[in-house]
Motif scaffolding. Structure first.
Motif, PDB file in Angstrom:
ATOM      1  N   UNK A  14     -12.100   9.693  -1.213  1.00  0.00           N
ATOM      2  CA  UNK A  14     -12.450   8.284  -1.402  1.00  0.00           C
ATOM      3  C   UNK A  14     -12.081   7.813  -2.803  1.00  0.00           C
ATOM      4  N   UNK A  15     -12.374   8.637  -3.795  1.00  0.00           N
ATOM      5  CA  UNK A  15     -12.045   8.273  -5.179  1.00  0.00           C
ATOM      6  C   UNK A  15     -10.546   8.156  -5.373  1.00  0.00           C
ATOM      7  N   UNK A  16      -9.779   9.045  -4.736  1.00  0.00           N
ATOM      8  CA  UNK A  16      -8.318   8.948  -4.797  1.00  0.00           C
ATOM      9  C   UNK A  16      -7.830   7.653  -4.155  1.00  0.00           C
ATOM     10  N   UNK A  17      -8.419   7.310  -3.024  1.00  0.00           N
ATOM     11  CA  UNK A  17      -8.067   6.065  -2.335  1.00  0.00           C
ATOM     12  C   UNK A  17      -8.381   4.866  -3.222  1.00  0.00           C
ATOM     13  N   UNK A  18      -9.550   4.876  -3.845  1.00  0.00           N
ATOM     14  CA  UNK A  18      -9.934   3.771  -4.727  1.00  0.00           C
ATOM     15  C   UNK A  18      -8.996   3.662  -5.925  1.00  0.00           C
ATOM     16  N   UNK A  19      -8.629   4.796  -6.526  1.00  0.00           N
ATOM     17  CA  UNK A  19      -7.705   4.774  -7.666  1.00  0.00           C
ATOM     18  C   UNK A  19      -6.372   4.159  -7.272  1.00  0.00           C
ATOM     19  N   UNK A  20      -5.835   4.602  -6.146  1.00  0.00           N
ATOM     20  CA  UNK A  20      -4.553   4.086  -5.675  1.00  0.00           C
ATOM     21  C   UNK A  20      -4.652   2.590  -5.368  1.00  0.00           C
ATOM     22  N   UNK A  22      -6.833   0.398  -6.521  1.00  0.00           N
ATOM     23  CA  UNK A  22      -7.020  -0.363  -7.762  1.00  0.00           C
ATOM     24  C   UNK A  22      -5.681  -0.558  -8.468  1.00  0.00           C
ATOM     25  N   UNK A  23      -4.869   0.487  -8.488  1.00  0.00           N
ATOM     26  CA  UNK A  23      -3.553   0.387  -9.123  1.00  0.00           C
ATOM     27  C   UNK A  23      -2.688  -0.647  -8.408  1.00  0.00           C
ATOM     28  N   UNK A  24      -2.700  -0.611  -7.090  1.00  0.00           N
ATOM     29  CA  UNK A  24      -1.905  -1.570  -6.320  1.00  0.00           C
ATOM     30  C   UNK A  24      -2.436  -2.990  -6.490  1.00  0.00           C
ATOM     31  N   UNK A  25      -3.734  -3.135  -6.556  1.00  0.00           N
ATOM     32  CA  UNK A  25      -4.351  -4.452  -6.749  1.00  0.00           C
ATOM     33  C   UNK A  25      -3.963  -5.025  -8.106  1.00  0.00           C
ATOM     34  N   UNK A  26      -4.057  -4.200  -9.146  1.00  0.00           N
ATOM     35  CA  UNK A  26      -3.686  -4.659 -10.493  1.00  0.00           C
ATOM     36  C   UNK A  26      -2.217  -5.045 -10.552  1.00  0.00           C
ATOM     37  N   UNK A  27      -1.385  -4.220  -9.938  1.00  0.00           N
ATOM     38  CA  UNK A  27       0.054  -4.506  -9.920  1.00  0.00           C
ATOM     39  C   UNK A  27       0.339  -5.788  -9.142  1.00  0.00           C
ATOM     40  N   UNK A  29      -1.607  -8.331  -8.753  1.00  0.00           N
ATOM     41  CA  UNK A  29      -2.049  -9.482  -9.537  1.00  0.00           C
ATOM     42  C   UNK A  29      -0.986  -9.881 -10.555  1.00  0.00           C
ATOM     43  N   UNK A  30      -0.253  -8.911 -11.064  1.00  0.00           N
ATOM     44  CA  UNK A  30       0.752  -9.191 -12.078  1.00  0.00           C
ATOM     45  C   UNK A  30       2.102  -9.561 -11.486  1.00  0.00           C
ATOM     46  N   UNK A  31       2.495  -8.885 -10.418  1.00  0.00           N
ATOM     47  CA  UNK A  31       3.852  -9.022  -9.890  1.00  0.00           C
ATOM     48  C   UNK A  31       3.953  -9.856  -8.621  1.00  0.00           C
ATOM     49  N   UNK A  32       2.847 -10.300  -8.113  1.00  0.00           N
ATOM     50  CA  UNK A  32       2.773 -11.089  -6.885  1.00  0.00           C
ATOM     51  C   UNK A  32       3.425 -10.378  -5.715  1.00  0.00           C
ATOM     52  N   UNK A  33       4.550 -10.825  -5.200  1.00  0.00           N
ATOM     53  CA  UNK A  33       5.099 -10.299  -3.943  1.00  0.00           C
ATOM     54  C   UNK A  33       6.051  -9.118  -4.121  1.00  0.00           C
ATOM     55  N   UNK A  34       6.112  -8.562  -5.288  1.00  0.00           N
ATOM     56  CA  UNK A  34       7.073  -7.497  -5.549  1.00  0.00           C
ATOM     57  C   UNK A  34       6.763  -6.209  -4.789  1.00  0.00           C
ATOM     58  N   UNK A  35       5.512  -5.863  -4.633  1.00  0.00           N
ATOM     59  CA  UNK A  35       5.143  -4.568  -4.042  1.00  0.00           C
ATOM     60  C   UNK A  35       4.368  -4.718  -2.729  1.00  0.00           C
ATOM     61  N   UNK A  36       4.844  -5.541  -1.828  1.00  0.00           N
ATOM     62  CA  UNK A  36       4.131  -5.791  -0.573  1.00  0.00           C
ATOM     63  C   UNK A  36       3.863  -4.524   0.230  1.00  0.00           C
ATOM     64  N   UNK A  37       4.844  -3.648   0.331  1.00  0.00           N
ATOM     65  CA  UNK A  37       4.689  -2.445   1.148  1.00  0.00           C
ATOM     66  C   UNK A  37       3.604  -1.535   0.591  1.00  0.00           C
ATOM     67  N   UNK A  38       3.644  -1.279  -0.699  1.00  0.00           N
ATOM     68  CA  UNK A  38       2.648  -0.404  -1.313  1.00  0.00           C
ATOM     69  C   UNK A  38       1.257  -1.025  -1.234  1.00  0.00           C
ATOM     70  N   UNK A  39       1.185  -2.334  -1.410  1.00  0.00           N
ATOM     71  CA  UNK A  39      -0.093  -3.043  -1.338  1.00  0.00           C
ATOM     72  C   UNK A  39      -0.683  -2.922   0.067  1.00  0.00           C
ATOM     73  N   UNK A  40       0.145  -3.138   1.071  1.00  0.00           N
ATOM     74  CA  UNK A  40      -0.307  -3.025   2.462  1.00  0.00           C
ATOM     75  C   UNK A  40      -0.710  -1.595   2.787  1.00  0.00           C
ATOM     76  N   UNK A  41       0.044  -0.637   2.293  1.00  0.00           N
ATOM     77  CA  UNK A  41      -0.306   0.775   2.523  1.00  0.00           C
ATOM     78  C   UNK A  41      -1.653   1.115   1.895  1.00  0.00           C
ATOM     79  N   UNK A  82      -8.856  -7.286  -2.315  1.00  0.00           N
ATOM     80  CA  UNK A  82      -7.442  -7.233  -1.934  1.00  0.00           C
ATOM     81  C   UNK A  82      -7.126  -8.270  -0.862  1.00  0.00           C
ATOM     82  N   UNK A  83      -8.056  -8.483   0.045  1.00  0.00           N
ATOM     83  CA  UNK A  83      -7.843  -9.466   1.104  1.00  0.00           C
ATOM     84  C   UNK A  83      -7.801 -10.875   0.527  1.00  0.00           C
TER      85      UNK A  83
END
Length: 87
Positions: A14-20, A22-27, A29-41, A82-83
């Protein structure tokens, strides 16, 4: 009954999932639509972890259930953030 070791391993997952996530959420917020696949994953990983948590909590004692409940709240909070992110 879930063993102490299996619950600890799951909490680590669970902690690993949260870390990942959080990283995708922060990214996102900064890059908007650049990382759609990773964000969805990351969102899918949260959902899978949440479902696994609910199954595991059914076979836990009260103390383990409390630990899992705190983790559930963290997962749900991040999932909601994230939603709601205009990504």
């Amino acid at each position: 009954m879930a063993t102490r070791q299996s619950v600890e391993q799951f909490i680590q997952q669970c902690e690993d999932t949260l870390r990942n996530a959080h990283a995708q959420y922060s990214e996102a917020k900064q890059l908007e639509h650049y990382n759609d696949t990773e964000f969805t994953n990351a969102q899918e990983q949260i959902e899978t972890t949440y479902n696994d948590l609910m199954h595991l909590s059914a076979s836990c004692n009260a103390q383990q259930r409390e630990q899992l409940n705190r983790m559930r709240l963290q997962l749900q909070s991040l999932q909601n953030d994230m939603t709601l992110l205009r990504h």
